[in-house]
Design an enzyme around this catalytic site. Structure first.
Site, PDB file in Angstrom:
ATOM      1  N   ASN A  75       0.773  -1.299  -0.020  1.00  0.00           N
ATOM      2  CA  ASN A  75       0.223  -0.034  -0.051  1.00  0.00           C
ATOM      3  C   ASN A  75       0.875   1.251  -0.070  1.00  0.00           C
ATOM      4  OD1 ASN A  75       0.765   0.728   3.026  1.00  0.00           O
ATOM      5  ND2 ASN A  75      -0.270  -1.180   3.111  1.00  0.00           N
ATOM      6  N   ASP A  79      -3.790  -6.220   5.003  1.00  0.00           N
ATOM      7  CA  ASP A  79      -4.607  -7.047   5.969  1.00  0.00           C
ATOM      8  C   ASP A  79      -4.720  -8.454   5.267  1.00  0.00           C
ATOM      9  OD1 ASP A  79      -5.818  -5.493   7.494  1.00  0.00           O
ATOM     10  OD2 ASP A  79      -7.046  -4.155   6.049  1.00  0.00           O
ATOM     11  N   LYS A  84       9.038 -16.741 -10.620  1.00  0.00           N
ATOM     12  CA  LYS A  84       8.022 -16.025 -11.310  1.00  0.00           C
ATOM     13  C   LYS A  84       7.108 -16.417 -11.976  1.00  0.00           C
ATOM     14  CE  LYS A  84       8.021 -11.910 -14.231  1.00  0.00           C
ATOM     15  NZ  LYS A  84       8.562 -11.154 -15.388  1.00  0.00           N
ATOM     16  N   ASP A 118      -3.276  -9.846  13.252  1.00  0.00           N
ATOM     17  CA  ASP A 118      -3.345  -8.215  13.593  1.00  0.00           C
ATOM     18  C   ASP A 118      -2.315  -8.082  14.756  1.00  0.00           C
ATOM     19  OD1 ASP A 118      -4.140  -6.015  14.820  1.00  0.00           O
ATOM     20  OD2 ASP A 118      -6.182  -6.046  14.334  1.00  0.00           O
ATOM     21  N   ILE A 119      -1.121  -7.442  14.287  1.00  0.00           N
ATOM     22  CA  ILE A 119      -0.177  -7.107  15.275  1.00  0.00           C
ATOM     23  C   ILE A 119      -0.397  -6.514  16.523  1.00  0.00           C
ATOM     24  CG2 ILE A 119       2.003  -6.097  15.665  1.00  0.00           C
ATOM     25  CD1 ILE A 119       2.468  -6.411  12.366  1.00  0.00           C
ATOM     26  N   PHE A 177      -3.435   3.213  15.399  1.00  0.00           N
ATOM     27  CA  PHE A 177      -3.719   4.188  14.304  1.00  0.00           C
ATOM     28  C   PHE A 177      -4.714   3.785  13.505  1.00  0.00           C
ATOM     29  CE2 PHE A 177      -1.170   8.106  13.731  1.00  0.00           C
ATOM     30  CZ  PHE A 177      -0.329   7.905  14.785  1.00  0.00           C
ATOM     31  N   LYS A 200     -12.785   0.873  16.836  1.00  0.00           N
ATOM     32  CA  LYS A 200     -11.520   0.192  16.928  1.00  0.00           C
ATOM     33  C   LYS A 200     -10.951   0.152  17.987  1.00  0.00           C
ATOM     34  CE  LYS A 200     -10.098   0.597  12.239  1.00  0.00           C
ATOM     35  NZ  LYS A 200      -9.535   1.225  11.105  1.00  0.00           N
TER      36      LYS A 200
HETATM   37  N1  CTP Z   1      -2.951  -3.129  12.722  1.00  0.00           N
HETATM   38  C1  CTP Z   1      -1.997  -4.079  13.110  1.00  0.00           C
HETATM   39  N2  CTP Z   1      -1.906  -5.446  12.263  1.00  0.00           N
HETATM   40  C2  CTP Z   1      -2.950  -5.741  11.383  1.00  0.00           C
HETATM   41  C3  CTP Z   1      -3.636  -4.459  10.953  1.00  0.00           C
HETATM   42  C4  CTP Z   1      -3.742  -3.440  11.773  1.00  0.00           C
HETATM   43  O1  CTP Z   1      -1.101  -3.873  13.868  1.00  0.00           O
HETATM   44  N3  CTP Z   1      -2.718  -6.572  10.600  1.00  0.00           N
HETATM   45  C5  CTP Z   1      -2.724  -1.985  13.400  1.00  0.00           C
HETATM   46  C6  CTP Z   1      -2.371  -0.696  12.537  1.00  0.00           C
HETATM   47  O2  CTP Z   1      -0.976  -0.550  12.741  1.00  0.00           O
HETATM   48  C7  CTP Z   1      -3.172   0.359  13.505  1.00  0.00           C
HETATM   49  C8  CTP Z   1      -4.386  -0.284  13.714  1.00  0.00           C
HETATM   50  O3  CTP Z   1      -4.324  -1.665  13.915  1.00  0.00           O
HETATM   51  O4  CTP Z   1      -2.553   0.977  14.629  1.00  0.00           O
HETATM   52  C9  CTP Z   1      -5.749  -0.068  12.705  1.00  0.00           C
HETATM   53  O5  CTP Z   1      -5.320  -0.512  11.523  1.00  0.00           O
HETATM   54  P1  CTP Z   1      -6.367  -0.616  10.373  1.00  0.00           P
HETATM   55  O6  CTP Z   1      -6.107  -1.188   9.238  1.00  0.00           O
HETATM   56  O7  CTP Z   1      -6.676   0.906  10.411  1.00  0.00           O
HETATM   57  O8  CTP Z   1      -7.760  -1.192  11.156  1.00  0.00           O
HETATM   58  P2  CTP Z   1      -8.367  -2.515  10.968  1.00  0.00           P
HETATM   59  O9  CTP Z   1      -8.383  -3.268  12.353  1.00  0.00           O
HETATM   60  O10 CTP Z   1      -7.360  -3.437  10.035  1.00  0.00           O
HETATM   61  O11 CTP Z   1      -9.639  -2.395  10.502  1.00  0.00           O
HETATM   62  P3  CTP Z   1     -10.441  -1.968   8.928  1.00  0.00           P
HETATM   63  O12 CTP Z   1      -9.311  -2.693   8.082  1.00  0.00           O
HETATM   64  O13 CTP Z   1     -11.483  -2.589   8.926  1.00  0.00           O
HETATM   65  O14 CTP Z   1     -10.447  -0.550   8.876  1.00  0.00           O
END
Ligand code: CTP
Length: 406
Positions: free
Chosen positions: A213, A282, A292, A311-312, A332, A346
């Site tokens: 991204n 995600d 490749k 999700d870290i 964030f 969140k």
């Molecule tokens: N985050 C994380 N690991 C992931 C996804 C998100 O640690 N796999 C953390 C990001 O660093 C941020 C927070 O979770 O601090 C929110 O991330 P965001 O992508 O905005 O939210 P999601 O929980 O993924 O929800 P959505 O995609 O539905 O907006």
């Protein structure tokens, strides 16, 4: 760009080829809003002229303790009393040895000795040949100067003017500037161990291609710098970005979400604050190809099956709730609409005390941003400013919340 506004810096030059970098440093200090008074030793004037330094600092340079321009003929007293800091750059091996013994036989050493030790910090930027730097005498002098209250800013490494390669180069002007700016920031995070994730992750489809991204990592890097300025020990787990590591920050480079999770979990046991700024992908391809993927000429598109990444932030927060609960977790939320509502959701879903919301399209890649802080007590806006400004405000807000827990 005005982090030194209102500060008066005495820039001391002792003899060394790195004097050529002091000219650029002087300009950088002025650009940042400082007033600069240059003081040079006789040896420094062999390497760069006082005329150059006068033109850049817009003030006459002092080189002698017998300067009759001062009504009381005491430039060592007058110059040191008005200073917010004295920065000696370059600081030669000989000048360090002199300072160590409290010798005062020229204006610069005399002024350093005469400075009010409690209110005028002394910063030294050593510059010398690698053998001189490694010599036990220099190392001993450095340790003692540090114990006497001087800030030794360290040295760079690489190709030296003498033709040799190693440690001992003077730090670059931008690095010295960053250290000097840090000196004046409030130390709200002293003693804290701050762990930050930053940037995007890259999930391989094959050895050439991947899913990623637009995150630039700028906000996370600015937070790492702000936390370090505030006195914390900082570890930055960075996805693939091309940003310079802030001074004094330990950086761990990773590529994928799984690597970011592993590196983060390794650091969690010693951390006291965790700030998740990374835009973690995600999803990742379920089965990345080892070779490749080639077009086969039929026009058929390869099927890409995705699986969800860990999700870290949620993993760390869950571990904390089950364990000691001493880690302060900040998330964030990058959204495209309904920022506050999504951020509140969140906050609850991730089970953390603070979420920082921003609009993704108005933040990614830019040098400025605006934030909303959402916690169980309500919503607080941080208006549009540079990411470094916002990072400093956010670090102060985190420190305040840690002192007065919900
Ligand atoms: N985050 C994380 N690991 C992931 C996804 C998100 O640690 N796999 C953390 C990001 O660093 C941020 C927070 O979770 O601090 C929110 O991330 P965001 O992508 O905005 O939210 P999601 O929980 O993924 O929800 P959505 O995609 O539905 O907006």
């Amino acid at each position: 760009m005005n982090d030194l506004a209102g500060k008066h810096i005495v820039l001391g030059l002792s003899g060394g080829i790195a004097c050529y970098k002091a000219a650029e440093l002087c300009r950088a200090l002025i650009k940042e809003g400082a007033t600069v008074q240059v003081v040079m030793t006789e040896a420094a004037a062999q390497f760069i002229t006082p005329v150059t330094m006068q033109a850049l600092s817009n003030r006459p340079v002092y080189t002698s303790q017998w300067d009759s321009r001062e009504p009381n003929n005491m430039p060592h007293i007058n110059l040191s009393r008005g200073a917010d800091a004295i920065l000696v750059a370059p600081c030669s091996a000989d000048f360090m040895a002199k300072l160590l013994h409290g010798r005062a036989d020229d204006l610069l050493s005399l002024m350093c000795l005469a400075r009010p030790i409690e209110s005028v910090p002394l910063l030294l930027a050593p510059a010398m040949n690698r053998e001189m730097w490694a010599h036990p005498a220099t190392q001993r002098n450095m340790a003692q100067l540090s114990a006497d209250g001087a800030h030794i800013l360290g040295v760079g490494s690489g190709f030296q003017a003498c033709g040799e390669t190693g440690d001992g180069r003077m730090l670059e002007p931008a690095e010295l500037l960053e250290d000097l700016i840090a000196l004046f920031q409030p130390k709200a995070m002293a003693g804290q161990q701050v762990l930050i994730t930053a940037g995007p992750t890259f999930e391989a489809i094959d050895p050439i291609r991947g899913v990623t991204n637009h995150s630039s990592g700028k906000m996370g890097f600015a937070l790492a710098r702000a936390a370090r300025e505030a006195g914390a020990d900082v570890t930055l787990v960075a996805g693939p970005v091309s940003l310079a590591t802030p001074r004094g920050v330990q950086r761990i480079d990773v590529t994928s979400a799984q690597q970011m999770l592993d590196a983060t979990l390794d650091q969690v046991p010693t951390a006291s604050v965790f700030i998740a700024t990374a835009a973690v992908a995600d999803w990742r391809p379920a089965a990345p190809s080892e070779q490749k993927i080639k077009k086969d000429g039929t026009g058929q598109v390869p099927a890409l099956t995705l699986v969800e990444n860990p999700d870290i932030l949620a993993t760390v927060a869950r571990g904390e709730r089950a364990g000691s609960g001493r880690l302060f977790c900040v998330g964030f939320a990058a959204e495209s609409q309904d920022l506050v509502a999504h951020a509140k959701a969140k906050l609850a879903r991730k089970g953390i005390p603070l979420i920082v919301g921003n609009i993704g399209a108005e933040a990614f890649g830019r040098d400025d941003n605006q934030l909303v802080l959402v916690d169980p007590h309500g919503v607080q806006e941080l208006p549009r400013a540079s990411k470094l400004d916002l990072a400093r405000q956010l670090i102060a807000e985190i420190a305040r919340r840690m002192r007065t827990p919900a």
